[in-house]
Design a protein around this motif. Structure first.
Motif, mmCIF file in Angstrom:
data_model
loop_
_atom_site.group_PDB
_atom_site.id
_atom_site.type_symbol
_atom_site.label_atom_id
_atom_site.label_comp_id
_atom_site.label_asym_id
_atom_site.label_seq_id
_atom_site.Cartn_x
_atom_site.Cartn_y
_atom_site.Cartn_z
ATOM 1 N N ILE A 100 35.183 13.645 -150.095
ATOM 2 C CA ILE A 100 33.888 14.339 -150.016
ATOM 3 C C ILE A 100 32.807 13.274 -150.125
ATOM 4 N N ALA A 101 31.969 13.163 -149.131
ATOM 5 C CA ALA A 101 30.942 12.118 -149.108
ATOM 6 C C ALA A 101 29.728 12.534 -149.921
ATOM 7 N N GLY A 102 28.935 11.518 -150.308
ATOM 8 C CA GLY A 102 27.640 11.763 -150.932
ATOM 9 C C GLY A 102 27.734 12.302 -152.345
ATOM 10 N N SER A 103 26.655 12.975 -152.752
ATOM 11 C CA SER A 103 26.577 13.491 -154.117
ATOM 12 C C SER A 103 27.595 14.585 -154.375
ATOM 13 N N GLY B 255 30.711 14.538 -153.462
ATOM 14 C CA GLY B 255 31.878 13.831 -153.968
ATOM 15 C C GLY B 255 31.662 13.322 -155.382
ATOM 16 N N GLY B 256 30.420 12.915 -155.686
ATOM 17 C CA GLY B 256 30.116 12.482 -157.047
ATOM 18 C C GLY B 256 30.273 13.611 -158.049
ATOM 19 N N ILE B 257 29.807 14.819 -157.696
ATOM 20 C CA ILE B 257 29.959 15.964 -158.593
ATOM 21 C C ILE B 257 31.432 16.330 -158.734
ATOM 22 N N ALA B 258 32.177 16.287 -157.619
ATOM 23 C CA ALA B 258 33.604 16.601 -157.682
ATOM 24 C C ALA B 258 34.347 15.625 -158.591
ATOM 25 N N SER B 259 34.024 14.322 -158.487
ATOM 26 C CA SER B 259 34.689 13.350 -159.362
ATOM 27 C C SER B 259 34.221 13.512 -160.801
ATOM 28 N N ALA B 260 32.960 13.935 -161.017
ATOM 29 C CA ALA B 260 32.488 14.190 -162.381
ATOM 30 C C ALA B 260 33.254 15.340 -163.012
ATOM 31 N N LEU B 261 33.550 16.379 -162.230
ATOM 32 C CA LEU B 261 34.309 17.509 -162.757
ATOM 33 C C LEU B 261 35.737 17.122 -163.099
ATOM 34 N N ALA B 262 36.310 16.198 -162.319
ATOM 35 C CA ALA B 262 37.710 15.828 -162.516
ATOM 36 C C ALA B 262 37.893 14.702 -163.516
ATOM 37 N N THR B 263 37.005 13.714 -163.495
ATOM 38 C CA THR B 263 37.215 12.514 -164.310
ATOM 39 C C THR B 263 36.033 12.167 -165.207
ATOM 40 N N GLY B 264 34.910 12.877 -165.079
ATOM 41 C CA GLY B 264 33.726 12.533 -165.848
ATOM 42 C C GLY B 264 32.916 11.405 -165.265
ATOM 43 N N ASP B 265 33.289 10.876 -164.104
ATOM 44 C CA ASP B 265 32.595 9.757 -163.465
ATOM 45 C C ASP B 265 31.437 10.295 -162.626
ATOM 46 N N GLN B 266 30.189 10.018 -163.068
ATOM 47 C CA GLN B 266 29.007 10.521 -162.377
ATOM 48 C C GLN B 266 28.330 9.450 -161.516
ATOM 49 N N GLY B 267 28.984 8.319 -161.307
ATOM 50 C CA GLY B 267 28.341 7.189 -160.650
ATOM 51 C C GLY B 267 27.995 7.401 -159.196
ATOM 52 N N ALA B 268 28.626 8.376 -158.517
ATOM 53 C CA ALA B 268 28.375 8.570 -157.087
ATOM 54 C C ALA B 268 27.321 9.632 -156.811
ATOM 55 N N ILE B 269 26.691 10.164 -157.844
ATOM 56 C CA ILE B 269 25.668 11.192 -157.653
ATOM 57 C C ILE B 269 24.328 10.506 -157.456
ATOM 58 N N ALA B 270 23.659 10.800 -156.341
ATOM 59 C CA ALA B 270 22.359 10.192 -156.055
ATOM 60 C C ALA B 270 21.342 10.602 -157.108
ATOM 61 N N GLU B 271 20.372 9.713 -157.373
ATOM 62 C CA GLU B 271 19.402 9.952 -158.437
ATOM 63 C C GLU B 271 18.593 11.215 -158.185
#
Length: 726
Positions: free
Chosen positions: A242-245, A247-263
């Motif tokens: 999942i590209a963009g933010s 994918g960032g939200i999806a990874s945050a839900l799974a691993t807690g990693d929020q680094g790919a979410i645009a500001e």
């Protein structure tokens, strides 16, 4: 007669003692009856008292006061134990005094235990270090690496480096040894009073320096296990699907990693009151635990033999516990996740024992465990937001009246749906009311429409996004997860659309300048009093809550904010808008000054463009009316020295002079000089001219991160275009 006269004092003393005891019982009697009626709630105040002791350590300035607070509460405990007659009042006082003393002592011990030297000054250093943690930040095109320097006594034992994503070498993973050159600096303190204090956070994290690394970065020794750890690999896999933010939200839900979410998307989530969905906490742990229990229970129930011979709910509870623990470790074991994991385990234990599971006692037990092991977590917004939300939800639904409104009953499907929506709305309103003061205190703004947005966002996340994402990950094992990922991406797009729609609505955000600590304490005390008691006495908590809220709302915003380095200031003009000194202030500086002055970033003007301000490339002089007089503020705005005589003359007609440089002794303003020497002592400064009130970052505190043990880095000397380390 003589003998009777001599005996009078001896017979009068017991009578006096009996009278005193009777008066004490008469005065304490109503309190005893009240505590007896509230006996089930008394245990809830143990973590509150522990937290109050921790708070006292942060608030009190030095070791003498900390020792006095601890000894005073120990004395209170001993005095309560010595009170005659027994009862709940002496026991409550004794336990409260002991918890207060233990709280203050535990955070003091913790602060000393994690003590590590801090870099004395900025420096460019070449060194080798062992990688302790790698955090990918694709939205910022950056990689954040935590390193333990090797064979470098002139560096702190742990540093954090930001690397451009393109400069990160292949094989950068936990356990690897890398060599690089970096510009390091001490962890920055709060720039102005009320701003984020990274120096305090870094102290408890053991970080002695932060900075930026430069290419080339060489991997000297690869990690023992080649490749990234499971968390990083899973985040990378999700973001590749999942590209963009989204994918960032999806990874945050799974691993807690929020680094790919645009500001801009992160800001929209914060302004809409949906940011809690990005932090792995109760919602996510509950969903994972419930899903694991349901899956195991349904699979085992397919076997009649197992269904008849085993207690399948107990087995399912064990599977849920393992899932909760594994998910907590996978997502980095942050404080909200640990709290939620502890709560989930307690719920499962209660269910296994046949007890009522979700209660305020469970919440109190989770808070107590976190404060015992990580007392510094209390000062962070994560702990406060997490426990405030859960306490509000559980306290609301423990209320007999609310429970009667929403309990199951025979009714049509339409009425059941409306009742469920009403429960969600009421819960959302309660959570927003609980979280708004915390958001205003820490971030100086809070979302207004969060309750409405959460009615849609919470069910969407819990029952659509997370199950679809889990299904997609399972199907990826067979290489057929693309359809599930597409559905997950569309659901995430809808969530982001909802966040931006809510954040952009008129009046979506309430902004407030830095809230006084006393006002915040009154609000928290009043809120806890209402939430934790059950008798009518609970409503007395509305008084301190209202007083604290009124105090916060009536606190005037600062007229002048000066950062700790003296480079930036914001001054309130006659129109009410804030004006910045420098046109090259970065986004972070603009946002920080705007938030702490109660203004939006878009409402900040440039001082040189404001009518009435006289600015040259090197100086700005502005005059404003406040109180019963007019104030003149002079500030330097470039790195070039102003001729000595001109500077002396300009200082003479100014009330306040601000400079990032050391000003000459002859510069004597009429009221206050904030140059490099003064700002090194005070840190950032906030001034209200109406009452000539000055607040500083450093104050008179002696906390360890304010004056830490330092290490001197090696000096760097320029040789042509290269920097050689001496």
């Amino acid at each position: 007669m003589a003998s009777s006269a001599a005996e009078a004092p001896s017979t009068g003393l017991p009578a006096l003692q009996m009278g005193a005891r009777a008066a004490l019982r008469h005065g304490v009697g109503p309190i005893e009856r009240w505590l007896e009626a509230e006996r089930e709630q008394l245990a809830l105040w143990l973590p509150v008292m522990l937290g109050a002791g921790i708070t006292a350590w942060f608030v009190l300035p030095d070791a003498a006061r900390w020792i006095g607070f601890i000894l005073g509460n120990v004395a209170l405990t001993l005095a309560a134990i010595a009170l005659p007659g027994g009862g709940r009042v002496p026991r409550a006082i004794a336990i409260a005094g002991l918890a207060l003393a233990v709280g203050c002592a535990s955070i003091w011990w913790r602060a000393e235990r994690v003590a590590a030297p801090v870099l004395a000054r900025p420096a460019v250093v070449a060194f080798a270090g062992r990688v302790e943690h790698v955090e990918q930040l694709p939205a910022r095109d950056m990689v954040r690496v935590t390193l333990a320097p090797l064979d470098h006594a002139d560096l702190p034992p742990r540093v954090r480096i930001n690397l451009p994503a393109g400069d990160a070498p292949k094989g950068l993973a936990r356990g690897a040894i890398i060599r690089l050159r970096a510009r390091l600096m001490p962890p920055p303190a709060a720039a102005v009073p009320g701003a984020y204090d990274f120096a305090r956070v870094a102290w408890f994290s053991g970080l002695g320096a932060t900075g930026k690394g430069f290419a080339p970065v060489a991997v000297v020794t690869p990690a023992a296990a080649p490749g990234e750890d499971l968390r990083a690999r899973l985040s990378g896999h999700i973001q590749s699907r999942i590209a963009g933010s989204g994918g960032g939200i999806a990874s945050a839900l799974a691993t807690g990693d929020q680094g790919a979410i645009a500001e801009e998307d992160s800001e929209a989530m914060r302004r809409s009151g949906l940011a809690h969905l990005l932090s792995v906490s109760g919602l996510h742990v509950t969903a994972v635990t419930a899903a694991a229990m349901l899956l195991v229970l349904r699979l085992l129930a397919l076997s009649p033999t197992l269904a008849l011979r085993w207690r399948l709910p107990l087995v399912a509870a064990g599977a849920g516990a393992l899932a909760a623990i594994g998910y907590t470790l996978l997502t980095g074991a942050e404080v909200p996740t640990i709290r939620s994991c502890v709560a989930a385990l307690l719920v499962l234990l209660a269910l296994s024992l046949g007890r009522e599971a979700i209660t305020l006692r469970l919440v109190a037990a989770g808070a107590f465990l976190v404060l015992v092991f990580w007392p510094e977590a209390l000062a962070g917004p994560s702990f406060q937001l997490s426990f405030a939300a859960v306490t509000a939800i559980v306290a609301l639904h423990e209320s007999p009246r609310v429970r009667g409104w929403f309990k199951r009953r025979e009714e049509t499907r339409r009425r059941r749906l409306l009742r469920g929506l009403g429960s969600l709305l009421l819960t959302g309103i309660a959570v927003e009311l609980a979280l708004m003061p915390i958001g205003l205190f820490h971030f100086h703004k809070a979302g207004i429409y969060g309750a409405l947005a959460n009615i849609v966002a919470i069910p969407l996340t819990t029952f659509v996004i997370m199950p679809l994402e889990a299904l997609a990950l399972v199907l990826d094992m067979a290489g057929i997860g693309a359809p599930a990922w597409w559905l997950t991406a569309r659901a995430l797009d809808f969530l982001l659309w909802l966040a931006h729609l809510t954040a952009s609505a008129p009046g979506a955000v309430a902004a407030l300048p830095a809230m006084p600590g006393g006002a915040y304490a009154l609000i928290v005390t009043g809120g806890l009093w209402v939430a934790l008691w059950r008798t009518r006495v609970r409503w007395a908590g509305a008084v301190p809550f209202a007083l604290g809220l009124g105090w916060a709302l009536l606190t005037p915003p600062p007229d002048l904010l000066v950062t700790g380095d003296g480079r930036h200031l914001a001054i309130r003009m006659a129109s009410g808008e804030m004006a910045l000194l420098r046109d090259r202030a970065g986004d972070y500086t603009r946002a920080m000054l705007g938030e702490n002055s109660g203004a939006e970033e878009t409402q900040l003007a440039l001082l040189s463009d404001v009518p009435g301000a006289r600015c040259s490339p090197d100086l700005c002089l502005v005059e404003l009316a406040a109180g019963e007089r007019r104030w003149r503020v002079l500030a330097t705005r470039s790195g070039y020295l102003v001729p000595w005589r001109e500077m002396i003359a300009a200082c003479r007609v100014a009330d306040v002079v601000v400079s990032e440089r050391r000003l000459p002794p002859g510069c004597a303003p009429r009221w206050l000089k904030l140059d490099r020497d003064m700002l090194m002592k005070t840190g950032g400064v906030a001034i209200n001219f109406d009452d000539a009130d000055i607040r500083t970052v450093r104050g008179k505190g002696k906390h360890p991160w304010l004056d830490p043990l330092t290490v001197q880095p090696p000096y760097a000397a320029r040789q042509g275009d290269r920097i050689a380390i001496q």
